[in-house]
Design a protein around this motif. Sequence first.
Motif, short mmCIF file in Angstrom:
data_model
loop_
_atom_site.label_atom_id
_atom_site.label_comp_id
_atom_site.label_asym_id
_atom_site.label_seq_id
_atom_site.Cartn_x
_atom_site.Cartn_y
_atom_site.Cartn_z
N GLY A 167 0.94 -1.20 0.04
CA GLY A 167 0.02 -0.16 0.04
C GLY A 167 0.73 1.23 0.01
N VAL A 168 0.31 2.24 -0.58
CA VAL A 168 1.02 3.65 -0.70
C VAL A 168 0.17 4.59 -0.45
CG1 VAL A 168 2.23 5.14 -2.34
CG2 VAL A 168 2.53 2.61 -2.68
N THR A 169 0.65 5.55 0.49
CA THR A 169 -0.22 6.63 0.92
C THR A 169 0.99 7.94 1.13
OG1 THR A 169 -1.69 5.46 2.40
CG2 THR A 169 -1.76 7.65 2.67
N CYS A 170 0.16 9.05 0.32
CA CYS A 170 1.02 10.34 0.37
C CYS A 170 0.44 11.52 1.37
CB CYS A 170 1.17 11.01 -0.98
SG CYS A 170 2.13 10.02 -2.32
N TYR A 171 1.13 12.07 2.11
CA TYR A 171 0.66 13.09 3.03
C TYR A 171 1.54 14.46 2.95
CZ TYR A 171 -0.82 8.99 5.76
OH TYR A 171 -1.43 7.72 5.91
N GLU A 172 0.85 15.33 3.26
CA GLU A 172 1.43 16.83 3.65
C GLU A 172 2.23 16.85 4.55
OE1 GLU A 172 -1.85 19.73 2.86
OE2 GLU A 172 -1.93 19.30 0.72
N ASN A 174 1.34 18.38 7.20
CA ASN A 174 0.48 18.67 8.44
C ASN A 174 -0.31 17.18 8.52
OD1 ASN A 174 -1.20 18.64 6.16
ND2 ASN A 174 -2.08 20.58 6.51
N ASN A 175 0.01 16.23 7.86
CA ASN A 175 -0.46 14.78 8.00
C ASN A 175 -1.77 14.59 7.21
OD1 ASN A 175 1.82 13.80 9.50
ND2 ASN A 175 0.80 14.17 11.24
N GLU A 176 -2.26 15.74 6.60
CA GLU A 176 -3.31 15.56 5.52
C GLU A 176 -2.90 14.76 4.22
OE1 GLU A 176 -5.25 19.35 4.76
OE2 GLU A 176 -5.60 19.72 7.02
N SER A 177 -3.88 14.08 3.90
CA SER A 177 -3.55 13.27 2.54
C SER A 177 -3.36 14.25 1.12
CB SER A 177 -4.67 12.23 2.15
OG SER A 177 -4.63 11.34 3.30
N VAL A 178 -2.52 13.71 0.49
CA VAL A 178 -2.13 14.39 -0.69
C VAL A 178 -2.68 13.75 -1.89
CG1 VAL A 178 -0.43 15.47 -2.09
CG2 VAL A 178 -0.17 15.59 0.42
N LYS A 179 -3.50 14.22 -2.62
CA LYS A 179 -3.84 13.56 -3.91
C LYS A 179 -5.16 12.80 -3.68
CE LYS A 179 -2.39 16.57 -6.90
NZ LYS A 179 -2.96 17.51 -7.73
N PHE A 180 -4.51 11.75 -2.93
CA PHE A 180 -5.21 10.42 -2.75
C PHE A 180 -4.90 9.66 -1.37
CE2 PHE A 180 -1.01 9.39 -4.44
CZ PHE A 180 -0.70 8.06 -3.80
N SER A 181 -5.71 8.77 -0.89
CA SER A 181 -5.61 8.33 0.34
C SER A 181 -4.73 6.94 0.44
CB SER A 181 -6.79 7.94 1.01
OG SER A 181 -7.44 7.04 0.40
N SER A 182 -4.72 6.14 -0.91
CA SER A 182 -4.06 5.09 -0.82
C SER A 182 -4.06 4.43 -2.10
CB SER A 182 -4.68 4.01 0.18
OG SER A 182 -3.80 2.88 0.05
N LEU A 183 -3.01 3.84 -2.32
CA LEU A 183 -2.73 2.91 -3.68
C LEU A 183 -2.18 1.88 -3.30
CD1 LEU A 183 -2.69 2.71 -6.87
CD2 LEU A 183 -0.34 3.26 -6.57
N THR A 184 -3.06 0.65 -3.61
CA THR A 184 -2.43 -0.75 -3.37
C THR A 184 -2.25 -1.82 -4.35
OG1 THR A 184 -4.36 -0.86 -1.36
CG2 THR A 184 -3.55 -2.70 -2.03
N VAL A 185 -1.16 -2.21 -4.36
CA VAL A 185 -0.65 -3.24 -5.61
C VAL A 185 -0.85 -4.72 -4.82
CG1 VAL A 185 1.30 -3.82 -6.75
CG2 VAL A 185 0.96 -1.32 -6.20
N SER A 186 -1.51 -5.32 -5.35
CA SER A 186 -1.99 -6.75 -4.95
C SER A 186 -1.47 -7.90 -5.88
CB SER A 186 -3.26 -7.25 -4.73
OG SER A 186 -3.86 -6.02 -3.56
N ALA A 187 -0.78 -8.90 -5.04
CA ALA A 187 -0.50 -10.10 -6.02
C ALA A 187 -1.59 -11.14 -6.11
CB ALA A 187 0.88 -10.76 -5.30
N CYS A 188 -1.91 -11.35 -7.35
CA CYS A 188 -3.20 -12.35 -7.55
C CYS A 188 -2.98 -13.63 -7.05
CB CYS A 188 -3.69 -12.31 -8.77
SG CYS A 188 -4.26 -10.47 -9.53
N SER A 189 -1.51 -14.10 -7.43
CA SER A 189 -1.17 -15.41 -6.94
C SER A 189 0.30 -15.14 -7.10
CB SER A 189 -1.88 -16.49 -7.87
OG SER A 189 -1.31 -17.73 -7.49
N VAL A 190 1.01 -15.95 -6.25
CA VAL A 190 2.64 -15.94 -6.34
C VAL A 190 3.01 -17.36 -6.14
CG1 VAL A 190 2.66 -13.50 -5.63
CG2 VAL A 190 2.90 -15.02 -3.80
N SER A 191 2.21 -18.41 -6.13
CA SER A 191 2.77 -19.60 -5.63
C SER A 191 3.78 -20.10 -6.67
CB SER A 191 1.61 -20.49 -5.38
OG SER A 191 0.77 -20.19 -4.40
N SER A 192 3.45 -19.69 -7.99
CA SER A 192 4.47 -20.42 -9.16
C SER A 192 5.78 -19.59 -9.15
CB SER A 192 3.77 -20.37 -10.61
OG SER A 192 3.43 -18.89 -10.72
#
Length: 237
Positions: A167-172, A174-192
């Motif tokens: 997960g990625v979150t950007c802050y100013e 003063n701890n207020e979110s910048v542009k977006f609150s979160s971006l999540t990069v998920s692995a669908c399957s990593v077993s192989s």
Amino acid sequence: MQKKKLLGILAVLMVFALALTGCGQQSGEQNAGATGSESQNGTTAVDGGKNEGEVTAEPEGPDVGQVDNRKPVQDTDGNYIYTITVDNVQTEVKTCINVWDYITDDTPYDHVDYKQMLADLGWEAMPAGYGAAKFTRNDGSYTLIGGTRTGDEYDLSSGESRLYDQGVTCYESNNESVKFSSLTVSACSVSSDPYLIGKSDTYVSFEQIVAYAYLLDYYRNNVNPAFETGTGSVCVP
């Protein structure tokens, strides 16, 4: 008189004969030189269109235009180029580092050193999570990258495919979110294609490793989402 005329005619004929012989030798020498030069360059075909001195080798590695993730090439700016699948779309991703410098061969699974990777890119390691990092800019704004896993099970041999989210979150400042609150990069399957993070039992796919390196590189200078999605999350299989 007739004898002298005959001798004169014979003399003239001999001169012409010698002249013709000399031109033939000179022309032959020039042609031989040109043919030799072209043959060395492999541009002239001989023997019925076959050039015995020319060897045609099969190209090695990937086809032109394709990317070999095992041997990433660099662009003119020095960035390494990888091809990964993002939301089921083949995507070219560039990073300023070669991720293979952070992967160690091991048994039964290879390891990736996220901590060294983030440190080399100027991030501060955070105590929570795997590969958790913080980057603070000159204006006081900062970005946090953290990782979570869906469970503690660890049995790759059974084909279990635990999800791992970055997960990625950007802050100013003063701890207020910048542009977006979160971006999540998920692995669908990593077993192989598993790589363990450090000495932990949490594993990621190679494509997640590339995505993580990209996020570390990108968010040193940007606060906008790295991937434009409607949901704020992307999936790398």
